[in-house]
Design a protein around this motif. Sequence first.
Motif, PDB file in Angstrom:
ATOM      1  N   ALA A 187     -12.464   4.174   4.927  1.00 41.13           N
ATOM      2  CA  ALA A 187     -11.125   4.457   4.403  1.00 41.13           C
ATOM      3  C   ALA A 187     -10.449   5.574   5.176  1.00 41.13           C
ATOM      4  N   GLY A 215     -14.295  -1.597   3.949  1.00 47.26           N
ATOM      5  CA  GLY A 215     -13.002  -0.907   3.907  1.00 47.26           C
ATOM      6  C   GLY A 215     -13.102   0.455   3.253  1.00 47.26           C
ATOM      7  N   ARG A 216     -13.865   0.536   2.186  1.00 45.44           N
ATOM      8  CA  ARG A 216     -13.991   1.820   1.468  1.00 45.44           C
ATOM      9  C   ARG A 216     -14.786   2.833   2.305  1.00 45.44           C
ATOM     10  N   CYS A 273      -9.127   3.554  -4.100  1.00 40.82           N
ATOM     11  CA  CYS A 273      -9.445   2.458  -5.015  1.00 40.82           C
ATOM     12  C   CYS A 273     -10.368   2.898  -6.161  1.00 40.82           C
ATOM     13  N   TYR A 317     -14.720  -5.354   1.056  1.00 41.21           N
ATOM     14  CA  TYR A 317     -14.327  -4.200   0.238  1.00 41.21           C
ATOM     15  C   TYR A 317     -15.174  -2.978   0.592  1.00 41.21           C
ATOM     16  N   THR A 347       0.824  -1.207   0.000  1.00 40.29           N
ATOM     17  CA  THR A 347       0.000   0.000   0.000  1.00 40.29           C
ATOM     18  C   THR A 347       0.864   1.264   0.000  1.00 40.29           C
ATOM     19  N   ALA A 350      -8.585  -1.759   0.488  1.00 40.42           N
ATOM     20  CA  ALA A 350      -9.739  -0.872   0.335  1.00 40.42           C
ATOM     21  C   ALA A 350      -9.690   0.271   1.341  1.00 40.42           C
ATOM     22  N   LYS A 351      -9.227  -0.002   2.536  1.00 39.18           N
ATOM     23  CA  LYS A 351      -9.185   1.013   3.583  1.00 39.18           C
ATOM     24  C   LYS A 351      -8.022   1.978   3.424  1.00 39.18           C
ATOM     25  N   HIS A 352      -6.912   1.512   2.867  1.00 37.96           N
ATOM     26  CA  HIS A 352      -5.686   2.305   2.871  1.00 37.96           C
ATOM     27  C   HIS A 352      -5.316   2.918   1.524  1.00 37.96           C
ATOM     28  N   CYS A 353      -6.074   2.636   0.462  1.00 39.53           N
ATOM     29  CA  CYS A 353      -5.729   3.141  -0.866  1.00 39.53           C
ATOM     30  C   CYS A 353      -6.930   3.811  -1.541  1.00 39.53           C
TER      31      CYS A 353
END
Length: 344
Positions: free
Chosen positions: A343, A339-340, A301, A336, A251, A296-299
């Motif tokens: 984020a 996570g989004r 997307c 996903y 990431t 999904a949480k760290h980028c």
Amino acid sequence: MQYLSPFTTIKLESLLAPRTGETKLGQRVHIPTATDDLSTVLAQAKAANVRFAIIGIGEDIGPRANLGRGGSTDAFDSAMKQFLNFQSNRFLTGTQCLVLGQIETTDLQLPGSSTAEQLRHNVEQLDLRVIEVLTRVMQAGLEPIVIGGGHNNAYGLLMAAKASHKRPIAAVNLDPHSDFRPKEGRHSGNGFSYAAASGALGIYHVLGLHELKNSEATLEQLKAFGGHWHTFQQIWVRRELSLETALKSITKELNNSSLPVAVELDLDAITNMPSSASTAAGVPLLDALHYVSYVAKHCPCAYLHLAEAAPSCHVAGLDAGYRETGQSIGELIYSYINGRINAL
């Protein structure tokens, strides 16, 4: 809708199992109306604060064009049967999701006697449909979650993301295969090499690459492109580094590029998952869920792509395949989305 078979009320009712006193995701998600064109459906969804568009691609011409097994045609239906029967509650209401339908592939499917050349020609035709539909979805401001079919569809998704974001895409792929094989005609093994050649792929990292399932020529080609990988053996066999360490490194690399990130997952990476190339020595499903959730949480997307699940390839038969692939993909979709929504 051109190239799209919309998800209908009839289809929804056939999959939904309502219970008195409960609300299921399928009772809260958005679905297209039969009379509206795609532009209207997407605009209405965006106006209703929908964030995610769930789309199926039911085909196996890509894996067969790669001389692999068929069967990756029913992943979307199996996934929706599970996902739409999850509870709508404080963790996920379902109103954030549009179940759009499936890209039309019926006319592109070919009989078992077809040659690789015929199959690869039809994969090229499918590419055009994926690019057309997904470009419109992304340009409408929705985030696609794409299910089913071969990993050949990564090419069309990356091309659509490039057209929508107007720059190359950084991709991470949990997959024992790099899918960076030579450009010998389109199939499920070279979606990323074609995307790289077209300028759609800016950065590429393979997580869980199997050390003995990629030819030296493919590895050399991937290295020449500037691609990176952590192998399956490094993390899950020799335990030379942890999955968490690998994910932090990946990431960081992706975020340093300042490019939108494609989250790719080939279901044949997961232990005993029914797929075109299922494996007894694979990644645990829980680790695959963590991978999707973490990225999904760290980028930033662009989309999630879940490829290659083949319910009919389950050793216990189609019903068992539907249950296993459906439950697994349903959990991956939620990982996903969660996570989004959360984020960093």
